[in-house]
Design a protein around this motif. Sequence first.
Motif, PDB file in Angstrom:
ATOM      1  N   GLU A   1     -76.947 -62.359  28.106  1.00  0.00           N
ATOM      2  CA  GLU A   1     -77.725 -61.220  27.673  1.00  0.00           C
ATOM      3  C   GLU A   1     -77.099 -60.561  26.399  1.00  0.00           C
ATOM      4  OE1 GLU A   1     -80.093 -58.387  30.830  1.00  0.00           O
ATOM      5  OE2 GLU A   1     -77.792 -57.738  30.507  1.00  0.00           O
ATOM      6  N   ARG A   2     -78.091 -59.878  25.648  1.00  0.00           N
ATOM      7  CA  ARG A   2     -77.218 -59.066  24.557  1.00  0.00           C
ATOM      8  C   ARG A   2     -77.510 -57.533  24.793  1.00  0.00           C
ATOM      9  NH1 ARG A   2     -78.502 -62.802  19.435  1.00  0.00           N
ATOM     10  NH2 ARG A   2     -76.809 -64.380  19.998  1.00  0.00           N
ATOM     11  N   THR A   3     -76.787 -56.585  24.373  1.00  0.00           N
ATOM     12  CA  THR A   3     -76.838 -55.348  24.457  1.00  0.00           C
ATOM     13  C   THR A   3     -76.118 -54.754  23.149  1.00  0.00           C
ATOM     14  OG1 THR A   3     -76.742 -53.210  25.709  1.00  0.00           O
ATOM     15  CG2 THR A   3     -74.589 -54.650  25.557  1.00  0.00           C
ATOM     16  N   LEU A   4     -77.002 -53.123  22.802  1.00  0.00           N
ATOM     17  CA  LEU A   4     -76.556 -52.730  21.529  1.00  0.00           C
ATOM     18  C   LEU A   4     -75.551 -51.665  22.086  1.00  0.00           C
ATOM     19  CD1 LEU A   4     -77.088 -50.059  19.505  1.00  0.00           C
ATOM     20  CD2 LEU A   4     -76.851 -52.261  18.548  1.00  0.00           C
ATOM     21  N   ALA A   5     -74.288 -51.758  21.391  1.00  0.00           N
ATOM     22  CA  ALA A   5     -73.396 -50.732  21.716  1.00  0.00           C
ATOM     23  C   ALA A   5     -73.146 -50.072  20.421  1.00  0.00           C
ATOM     24  CB  ALA A   5     -71.856 -51.397  22.085  1.00  0.00           C
ATOM     25  N   ILE A   6     -72.895 -48.664  20.422  1.00  0.00           N
ATOM     26  CA  ILE A   6     -72.424 -48.033  19.243  1.00  0.00           C
ATOM     27  C   ILE A   6     -71.106 -47.017  19.704  1.00  0.00           C
ATOM     28  CG2 ILE A   6     -73.163 -46.027  17.795  1.00  0.00           C
ATOM     29  CD1 ILE A   6     -76.259 -46.532  18.223  1.00  0.00           C
ATOM     30  N   ILE A   7     -70.211 -47.253  18.634  1.00  0.00           N
ATOM     31  CA  ILE A   7     -68.860 -46.257  18.963  1.00  0.00           C
ATOM     32  C   ILE A   7     -69.285 -44.962  17.924  1.00  0.00           C
ATOM     33  CG2 ILE A   7     -66.826 -46.172  18.630  1.00  0.00           C
ATOM     34  CD1 ILE A   7     -66.103 -49.249  18.658  1.00  0.00           C
ATOM     35  N   LYS A   8     -69.611 -43.906  18.813  1.00  0.00           N
ATOM     36  CA  LYS A   8     -70.088 -42.843  18.060  1.00  0.00           C
ATOM     37  C   LYS A   8     -69.325 -42.088  17.067  1.00  0.00           C
ATOM     38  CE  LYS A   8     -73.287 -41.813  22.066  1.00  0.00           C
ATOM     39  NZ  LYS A   8     -73.756 -40.917  22.741  1.00  0.00           N
ATOM     40  N   PRO A   9     -69.941 -41.276  16.401  1.00  0.00           N
ATOM     41  CA  PRO A   9     -69.187 -40.583  15.248  1.00  0.00           C
ATOM     42  C   PRO A   9     -67.864 -39.886  15.753  1.00  0.00           C
ATOM     43  CG  PRO A   9     -71.372 -40.330  14.937  1.00  0.00           C
ATOM     44  CD  PRO A   9     -71.130 -41.038  16.181  1.00  0.00           C
TER      45      PRO A   9
ATOM     46  N   LEU B   1     -75.579 -43.079   9.888  1.00  0.00           N
ATOM     47  CA  LEU B   1     -77.276 -42.774  10.044  1.00  0.00           C
ATOM     48  C   LEU B   1     -77.445 -41.469   9.203  1.00  0.00           C
ATOM     49  CD1 LEU B   1     -77.392 -43.312  13.881  1.00  0.00           C
ATOM     50  CD2 LEU B   1     -77.690 -45.050  12.155  1.00  0.00           C
ATOM     51  N   SER B   2     -78.732 -41.643   8.770  1.00  0.00           N
ATOM     52  CA  SER B   2     -79.312 -40.460   8.152  1.00  0.00           C
ATOM     53  C   SER B   2     -79.842 -39.685   9.259  1.00  0.00           C
ATOM     54  CB  SER B   2     -80.382 -40.822   7.344  1.00  0.00           C
ATOM     55  OG  SER B   2     -81.629 -41.286   8.016  1.00  0.00           O
TER      56      SER B   2
ATOM     57  N   MET C   1     -75.026 -37.575  15.881  1.00  0.00           N
ATOM     58  CA  MET C   1     -75.041 -38.911  15.550  1.00  0.00           C
ATOM     59  C   MET C   1     -75.278 -39.173  13.842  1.00  0.00           C
ATOM     60  SD  MET C   1     -74.584 -40.420  18.093  1.00  0.00           S
ATOM     61  CE  MET C   1     -75.135 -42.358  17.847  1.00  0.00           C
ATOM     62  N   SER C   2     -75.635 -38.215  13.166  1.00  0.00           N
ATOM     63  CA  SER C   2     -75.561 -38.614  11.699  1.00  0.00           C
ATOM     64  C   SER C   2     -74.498 -37.832  11.023  1.00  0.00           C
ATOM     65  CB  SER C   2     -76.955 -38.051  11.287  1.00  0.00           C
ATOM     66  OG  SER C   2     -77.379 -36.729  11.542  1.00  0.00           O
ATOM     67  N   SER C   3     -73.404 -37.245  11.833  1.00  0.00           N
ATOM     68  CA  SER C   3     -72.404 -36.542  11.407  1.00  0.00           C
ATOM     69  C   SER C   3     -71.307 -37.230  10.435  1.00  0.00           C
ATOM     70  CB  SER C   3     -71.793 -35.491  12.286  1.00  0.00           C
ATOM     71  OG  SER C   3     -71.332 -36.419  13.237  1.00  0.00           O
ATOM     72  N   GLY C   4     -71.268 -38.648  10.765  1.00  0.00           N
ATOM     73  CA  GLY C   4     -70.331 -39.472  10.214  1.00  0.00           C
ATOM     74  C   GLY C   4     -70.373 -40.874  10.572  1.00  0.00           C
ATOM     75  N   PRO C   5     -69.557 -41.680  10.000  1.00  0.00           N
ATOM     76  CA  PRO C   5     -69.742 -42.959  10.374  1.00  0.00           C
ATOM     77  C   PRO C   5     -69.819 -43.486  11.772  1.00  0.00           C
ATOM     78  CG  PRO C   5     -67.776 -42.823   9.268  1.00  0.00           C
ATOM     79  CD  PRO C   5     -68.284 -41.467   9.114  1.00  0.00           C
ATOM     80  N   ALA C   6     -70.306 -44.582  12.270  1.00  0.00           N
ATOM     81  CA  ALA C   6     -70.305 -44.990  13.702  1.00  0.00           C
ATOM     82  C   ALA C   6     -70.370 -46.503  13.491  1.00  0.00           C
ATOM     83  CB  ALA C   6     -71.608 -44.769  14.289  1.00  0.00           C
ATOM     84  N   VAL C   7     -69.918 -47.153  14.534  1.00  0.00           N
ATOM     85  CA  VAL C   7     -70.059 -48.514  14.655  1.00  0.00           C
ATOM     86  C   VAL C   7     -70.913 -49.243  15.428  1.00  0.00           C
ATOM     87  CG1 VAL C   7     -68.359 -50.635  14.828  1.00  0.00           C
ATOM     88  CG2 VAL C   7     -67.402 -48.697  14.198  1.00  0.00           C
ATOM     89  N   ALA C   8     -71.857 -49.847  15.134  1.00  0.00           N
ATOM     90  CA  ALA C   8     -72.932 -50.715  15.780  1.00  0.00           C
ATOM     91  C   ALA C   8     -72.458 -52.019  16.205  1.00  0.00           C
ATOM     92  CB  ALA C   8     -74.170 -50.614  14.927  1.00  0.00           C
TER      93      ALA C   8
ATOM     94  N   SER D   1     -67.253 -34.471  25.418  1.00  0.00           N
ATOM     95  CA  SER D   1     -68.304 -33.730  26.278  1.00  0.00           C
ATOM     96  C   SER D   1     -69.756 -34.720  26.680  1.00  0.00           C
ATOM     97  CB  SER D   1     -68.891 -32.574  25.164  1.00  0.00           C
ATOM     98  OG  SER D   1     -69.430 -33.183  23.930  1.00  0.00           O
ATOM     99  N   ILE D   2     -70.322 -33.949  27.302  1.00  0.00           N
ATOM    100  CA  ILE D   2     -71.676 -34.731  27.519  1.00  0.00           C
ATOM    101  C   ILE D   2     -72.429 -35.374  26.242  1.00  0.00           C
ATOM    102  CG2 ILE D   2     -73.420 -32.668  27.713  1.00  0.00           C
ATOM    103  CD1 ILE D   2     -74.514 -34.447  30.197  1.00  0.00           C
ATOM    104  N   GLU D   3     -72.174 -34.540  25.326  1.00  0.00           N
ATOM    105  CA  GLU D   3     -72.904 -35.250  24.149  1.00  0.00           C
ATOM    106  C   GLU D   3     -71.785 -36.035  23.213  1.00  0.00           C
ATOM    107  OE1 GLU D   3     -75.845 -32.656  21.659  1.00  0.00           O
ATOM    108  OE2 GLU D   3     -74.030 -32.702  20.290  1.00  0.00           O
ATOM    109  N   HIS D   4     -70.729 -35.565  22.838  1.00  0.00           N
ATOM    110  CA  HIS D   4     -69.819 -36.428  22.062  1.00  0.00           C
ATOM    111  C   HIS D   4     -69.114 -37.405  23.139  1.00  0.00           C
ATOM    112  CE1 HIS D   4     -69.475 -33.102  18.627  1.00  0.00           C
ATOM    113  NE2 HIS D   4     -70.756 -33.311  19.158  1.00  0.00           N
ATOM    114  N   ASN D   5     -69.778 -38.385  23.513  1.00  0.00           N
ATOM    115  CA  ASN D   5     -69.145 -39.037  24.770  1.00  0.00           C
ATOM    116  C   ASN D   5     -69.021 -40.481  24.269  1.00  0.00           C
ATOM    117  OD1 ASN D   5     -71.855 -39.994  24.467  1.00  0.00           O
ATOM    118  ND2 ASN D   5     -72.546 -39.750  26.263  1.00  0.00           N
TER     119      ASN D   5
END
Length: 139
Positions: free
Chosen positions: A2-10, A40-41, A65-72, A108-112
């Motif tokens: 199975e595949r899933t999408l992961a993001i390492i957030k900003p 992300l814009s 999520m659009s504040s800086g680079p992320a890794v998809a 935090s709950i948002e910056h997780n």
Amino acid sequence: MERTLAIIKPDAVAAQHVGAILQRIEGAGFEIRAMRLVRLSRADAEGFYAVHRERPFFGSLTAFMSSGPAVALALEAPEAIRKWRELMGATDPAKADAGTIRRDFGGSIEHNATHGSDAPETAAFELAYFFAGVELAGT
Ligand code: GDP
């Protein structure tokens, strides 16, 4: 498989936790099938989180999520969706189990620190949001 999408957030990219998080991903036995640094814009983030547009934190979440680079990443494993969510831990780092990524790297709950698809249908949508068929084909 199975595949899933992961993001390492900003937040986690800014804190230079990419290497440590990738180590956990590989250590847990996932195959990395695709990976890209993305910026992300606001509109990109709004499209990605469209299911949450009625939630009170939508504006704040999409700004973050659009504040800086992320890794998809496209991650593959048996039961990848469930397994990645388990490795990430609960949405709120304060409530996440010890040893989980969000507990160790989330602020935090948002910056997780990380994102993970929550079902096969969302995984299909989210993988396609970041990766063209050609990038995932034949891997
Ligand atoms: P997930 O599947 O564990 O990522 O959680 P959700 O799908 O419920 O929420 C998506 C993302 O929105 C989370 O990963 C958080 O970054 C953010 N989020 C969730 N709940 C809250 C909240 O109560 N407040 C804020 N500010 N952000 C939240």
